[in-house]
Design a protein around this motif. Structure first.
Motif, short mmCIF file in Angstrom:
data_model
loop_
_atom_site.label_atom_id
_atom_site.label_comp_id
_atom_site.label_asym_id
_atom_site.label_seq_id
_atom_site.Cartn_x
_atom_site.Cartn_y
_atom_site.Cartn_z
N LEU A 209 0.85 -1.19 0.00
CA LEU A 209 0.00 0.00 0.00
C LEU A 209 0.88 1.23 0.00
O LEU A 209 2.00 1.19 0.47
N ALA A 210 0.34 2.27 -0.48
CA ALA A 210 1.10 3.51 -0.45
C ALA A 210 1.19 4.01 0.99
O ALA A 210 0.32 3.72 1.79
N PRO A 211 2.23 4.69 1.34
CA PRO A 211 2.30 5.25 2.69
C PRO A 211 1.19 6.27 2.89
O PRO A 211 0.75 6.91 1.95
N LEU A 212 0.78 6.39 4.16
CA LEU A 212 -0.33 7.28 4.46
C LEU A 212 0.01 8.73 4.16
O LEU A 212 -0.81 9.48 3.67
N MET A 213 1.22 9.09 4.52
CA MET A 213 1.64 10.46 4.27
C MET A 213 2.48 10.45 3.02
O MET A 213 3.36 9.63 2.90
N PRO A 214 2.26 11.34 2.17
CA PRO A 214 3.18 11.40 1.02
C PRO A 214 4.52 11.91 1.51
O PRO A 214 4.67 13.08 1.81
N SER A 215 5.46 10.99 1.66
CA SER A 215 6.74 11.40 2.22
C SER A 215 7.62 11.97 1.13
O SER A 215 7.98 13.13 1.16
N ILE A 216 7.97 11.10 0.19
CA ILE A 216 8.77 11.60 -0.93
C ILE A 216 8.05 11.18 -2.19
O ILE A 216 7.61 10.05 -2.31
N ASP A 217 8.01 12.07 -3.10
CA ASP A 217 7.43 11.70 -4.38
C ASP A 217 8.31 10.62 -4.98
O ASP A 217 9.52 10.81 -5.17
N ALA A 218 7.70 9.49 -5.25
CA ALA A 218 8.50 8.34 -5.68
C ALA A 218 9.32 8.64 -6.91
O ALA A 218 10.41 8.13 -7.10
N SER A 219 8.78 9.48 -7.78
CA SER A 219 9.52 9.74 -9.01
C SER A 219 10.78 10.53 -8.76
O SER A 219 11.68 10.56 -9.59
N GLN A 220 10.88 11.11 -7.57
CA GLN A 220 12.08 11.88 -7.28
C GLN A 220 13.19 11.02 -6.70
O GLN A 220 14.30 11.48 -6.51
N LEU A 221 12.86 9.76 -6.37
CA LEU A 221 13.83 8.97 -5.62
C LEU A 221 15.10 8.72 -6.42
O LEU A 221 16.18 8.64 -5.86
N LYS A 222 14.95 8.54 -7.70
CA LYS A 222 16.17 8.37 -8.48
C LYS A 222 16.52 9.71 -9.08
O LYS A 222 15.79 10.26 -9.89
N ARG A 223 17.64 10.19 -8.56
CA ARG A 223 18.05 11.50 -9.05
C ARG A 223 18.66 11.34 -10.43
O ARG A 223 19.65 10.62 -10.59
N ARG A 224 18.09 12.01 -11.38
CA ARG A 224 18.68 11.96 -12.72
C ARG A 224 19.43 13.26 -12.95
O ARG A 224 18.93 14.30 -12.57
N PRO A 225 20.58 13.20 -13.51
CA PRO A 225 21.34 14.43 -13.76
C PRO A 225 20.62 15.26 -14.85
O PRO A 225 19.94 14.70 -15.71
N PRO A 226 20.78 16.53 -14.74
CA PRO A 226 20.14 17.37 -15.78
C PRO A 226 20.67 16.97 -17.17
O PRO A 226 21.86 16.75 -17.35
N SER A 227 19.77 16.89 -18.10
CA SER A 227 20.14 16.27 -19.37
C SER A 227 21.06 17.13 -20.22
O SER A 227 21.63 16.66 -21.19
N ASP A 228 21.25 18.41 -19.85
CA ASP A 228 22.10 19.22 -20.72
C ASP A 228 23.58 18.99 -20.42
O ASP A 228 24.46 19.41 -21.15
N GLU A 229 23.89 18.34 -19.35
CA GLU A 229 25.28 18.06 -19.00
C GLU A 229 25.73 16.75 -19.59
O GLU A 229 25.00 15.77 -19.62
N LYS A 230 27.01 16.74 -19.99
CA LYS A 230 27.58 15.50 -20.50
C LYS A 230 28.57 15.01 -19.47
O LYS A 230 29.57 15.68 -19.16
N ILE A 231 28.31 13.82 -18.92
CA ILE A 231 29.15 13.29 -17.84
C ILE A 231 30.02 12.17 -18.39
O ILE A 231 29.54 11.26 -19.04
#
Lengths: 241, 450
Positions: free
Chosen positions: B46-68
């Motif tokens: 089940l989803a947590p009762l309180m929205p703690s962290i937006d799940a889509s934010q959990l994986k930090r993606r680097p900004p796409s304009d940078e080349k790493i």
């Protein structure tokens, strides 16, 4: 606890008030009307030992029943402090006595094992004669306040202590007209005929007789000991020769 | 379900009514993106009762304009004194490698160990036990090892304990500090000056610590017992004191009573056996203390039941008695046809009951005393058996009497009391008495009479 020295003390600190009570239950077998879950009708109660009204001291009584009962915490706000129910099982009932504010702020707990079935299991169960189990006890209040003493001085439910000489209490309010209040005493209680009588006289006699016997034996033993000591002395002195 | 599987029967779908609590249909529900299925299931599906962290934010993606890219590049660290060049992987953003010092160089901290000059040494720091050479060595090690004295002690050329090394280091530092300070007030707040190193205390502390650590389990238990005992004694003493302080008249009344009892004992007991009266008096005085503290604690309760008070007083009175003695007291009460717990516990009844119990305790104590004395007596007789021909007859008679008396002393009851006088025979009679303590008695007697 009744040492002669205590009564010589003249401080109010040593005054105690006691309220003799009897608590227990009476259970009637329902006979033909008995069902599997309701075979008995029983009443658990706390009453004054001489059937006087306890509400001068007790504010309310809470009977904690077995959890299988609906609302197992039953509060009785006025005398007679009793609770009737029907059921089939025997269990321990916790009885909590709450006192008036000037009496004592702490409640007191009693425990009573509800008895439905007679001791003699083989005997016939009667619809008319209940199984009654009662216990006598005394509630002791230490260092009672003056207001408490003043208020209860004319009530027979309370064993009033002997006050130190020269100590006077303000006169209490006159006892309310009994007919106006709901009757709290159990002198004409429907179960009254089954109440047991508790007389300290028999027990006192028994104890006095026992003490006499023991004291006589003690005296005899002391004599014997002194005889033996005398002999041992002789042996010792003769063996030293 | 499994059984049907095994049997190869078709699985019938479970009717909804059978389930007590319909489970949330987690399979059909889409799980949120961003976290894996297993992790999501950890939350119970089940989803947590309180929205703690937006799940889509959990994986930090680097900004796409940078080349790493990652490159294997050399680096140096300011923490090193040489110019050693090492290589490591570096995260390169848009072709630009990161600048700056090696990121861990900032953790290279060290202690400021005082450096004294030779003159300062001559002036302030000379010590009978330490040579200059040793002190210099010490300070050098302290600097190298950042005041890790255990390592320093290990490496020190001559044998010195950690405490000695610390002592030398801290006292030298302190002396230098004070010497260099323009005025004493300025350094007065410095911890080295305020709280100098105390060698003896430290040695003692460490010794005690190691003792505690190396205690065996048994020693630990013993210590705990002793502490508990001490606490108990202190508490009872406090309670007795608390009771005695305001109740001076009471204790003065009790005082003569206990003295009377002691004198009573003394009268009947011959001076030859001094130990027994003192043993008898000691329990009575401690019982007095128990009684007083029980009364005090009862008074503190403000409200209690008479039966409870009696129980407490009985416990206090029998505090010095063992379990067997208490059982014998209860047996005696039964023989006397007295209720173990009074049926009508009024104040008077409880008082009488308590006194009776105390008297029975006294009775049992006296019986024991009598036994001891008879044992004494018989040992005397045996010693002088050859010398005194008249003795054996007399001893038999006395023993006879005692044997019949003592067991009977326990068996009370109206009828038996009358028969007491008739029993004047040997051990055989005694075994007939049914009460259990009496059974034990004759055996004891036989063991004694050699």
């Amino acid at each position: 606890m009744g040492k002669p020295e205590d009564t010589e003390r003249k401080k109010l600190k040593d005054v105690e008030i006691s309220v003799p009570i009897v608590y227990g239950n009476a259970a009637f077998w329902l006979g033909k009307k008995a069902s599997e879950y309701q075979s008995h009708k029983w009443t658990v109660y706390v009453r004054g030992a001489t059937n006087e009204d306890l509400s001068v001291v007790v504010k309310r009584v809470v009977f904690q029943l077995h959890s299988s009962f609906n609302n197992p915490t039953r509060v009785v706000e006025s005398a007679p402090f009793e609770l009737s129910e029907s059921g089939w099982g025997e269990f321990e009932i916790a009885i909590t006595l709450y006192f008036h504010n000037d009496v004592c702020e702490k409640p007191l707990n009693l425990y009573h094992h509800l008895k439905l079935y007679p001791e003699d299991e083989s005997g016939p169960m009667s619809i008319k004669k209940p199984v009654v189990v009662e216990f006598y006890n005394e509630i002791v209040f230490t260092e009672p306040s003056e207001s408490f003493l003043a208020r209860v001085q004319n009530y027979p439910a309370v064993t009033f202590p002997r006050l130190p000489a020269g100590f006077t209490l303000p006169s209490s309010a006159p006892i309310e007209d009994e007919s106006k209040r709901k009757r709290g005493d159990t002198k004409d209680h429907p179960l009254n005929q089954w109440f047991l009588n508790f007389s300290e006289a028999d027990e006192l006699l028994q104890l006095a007789a026992a003490r006499q016997q023991v004291q006589a034996h003690i005296a005899k033993l002391r004599r014997q000991i002194s005889v033996i000591d005398g002999q041992n002395q002789q042996f010792k002195s003769s063996s030293d020769q | 379900m499994d059984a049907k599987d095994i049997l190869g029967l078709p699985k019938t779908p479970l009717p909804i009514t059978q389930e007590k609590k319909p489970r949330p249909q987690k399979d059909s529900q889409r799980k949120p993106d961003g976290i894996s299925r297993e992790v999501y299931a950890l939350t119970g599906g089940l989803a947590p009762l309180m929205p703690s962290i937006d799940a889509s934010q959990l994986k930090r993606r680097p900004p796409s304009d940078e080349k790493i890219t990652w490159q294997w590049l050399p680096f140096t660290s300011s923490a090193r004194k040489d110019d050693l060049q090492l290589y490591h992987w570096v995260r390169v953003v848009n072709g630009v490698p990161p600048t700056g010092d090696y990121s861990f160089a900032k953790y290279n901290k060290s202690v400021d160990v005082i450096k004294y000059t030779d003159e300062e040494y001559e002036k302030y720091l000379t010590d009978p036990v330490w040579t200059k050479e040793e002190t210099d060595q010490l300070f050098d090690l302290c600097e190298r090892f950042d005041l890790r004295f255990i390592v320093i002690a290990d490496r020190f050329p001559t044998f010195r304990t950690v405490e000695e090394l610390k002592d030398r280091y801290y006292s030298v530092s302190r002396a230098i500090l004070i010497a260099r300070a323009p005025s004493p007030g300025e350094v007065a707040g410095h911890p080295l000056v305020k709280e100098p190193y105390n060698v003896s205390q430290e040695t003692e502390r460490k010794r005690a610590l190691s003792m505690v650590l190396s205690q065996t389990k048994q020693q630990e238990r013993k210590d705990a017992e002793v502490l508990a005992e001490a606490k108990r004694i202190a508490e009872s003493r406090m309670a007795a004191q608390g009771a005695e302080e305001p109740d001076l008249p009471v204790t003065s009344d009790i005082g003569p009573e206990s003295v009377e009892r002691a004198i009573g004992h003394g009268d009947t007991i011959s001076p030859s056996s001094v130990q027994v009266p003192s043993a008898a008096v000691a329990p009575s005085t401690s019982i007095m203390a128990d009684n007083a503290s029980t009364l005090a604690s009862l008074r503190m309760l403000r409200v209690y039941l008479r039966t409870y008070a009696l129980e407490q007083m009985v416990q206090a009175a029998s505090s010095s008695a063992g379990l067997r003695t208490i059982k014998r007291v209860e047996q005696t009460l039964q023989d006397l046809e007295v209720n173990l717990k009074p049926k009508v516990p009024t104040k008077a009844v409880c008082a009488e009951h308590l006194e009776l119990r105390k008297e029975i305790l006294t009775l049992l104590n006296l019986q024991k005393q009598l036994q001891y004395k008879e044992a004494e007596g018989s040992s005397f007789r045996d010693g002088s058996y050859g010398d005194m021909p008249g003795t054996p007859k007399r001893s038999h008679r006395v023993v006879d009497q005692d044997r019949t008396f003592v067991p009977d002393a326990i068996s009370f009851g109206g009828e038996r009391a009358g028969k007491r006088e008739q029993k004047r025979k040997g051990p055989g009679r005694v075994s007939e008495t049914p009460s259990s303590p009496a059974h034990k008695r004759p055996r004891k007697m036989k063991a004694l009479d050699l």
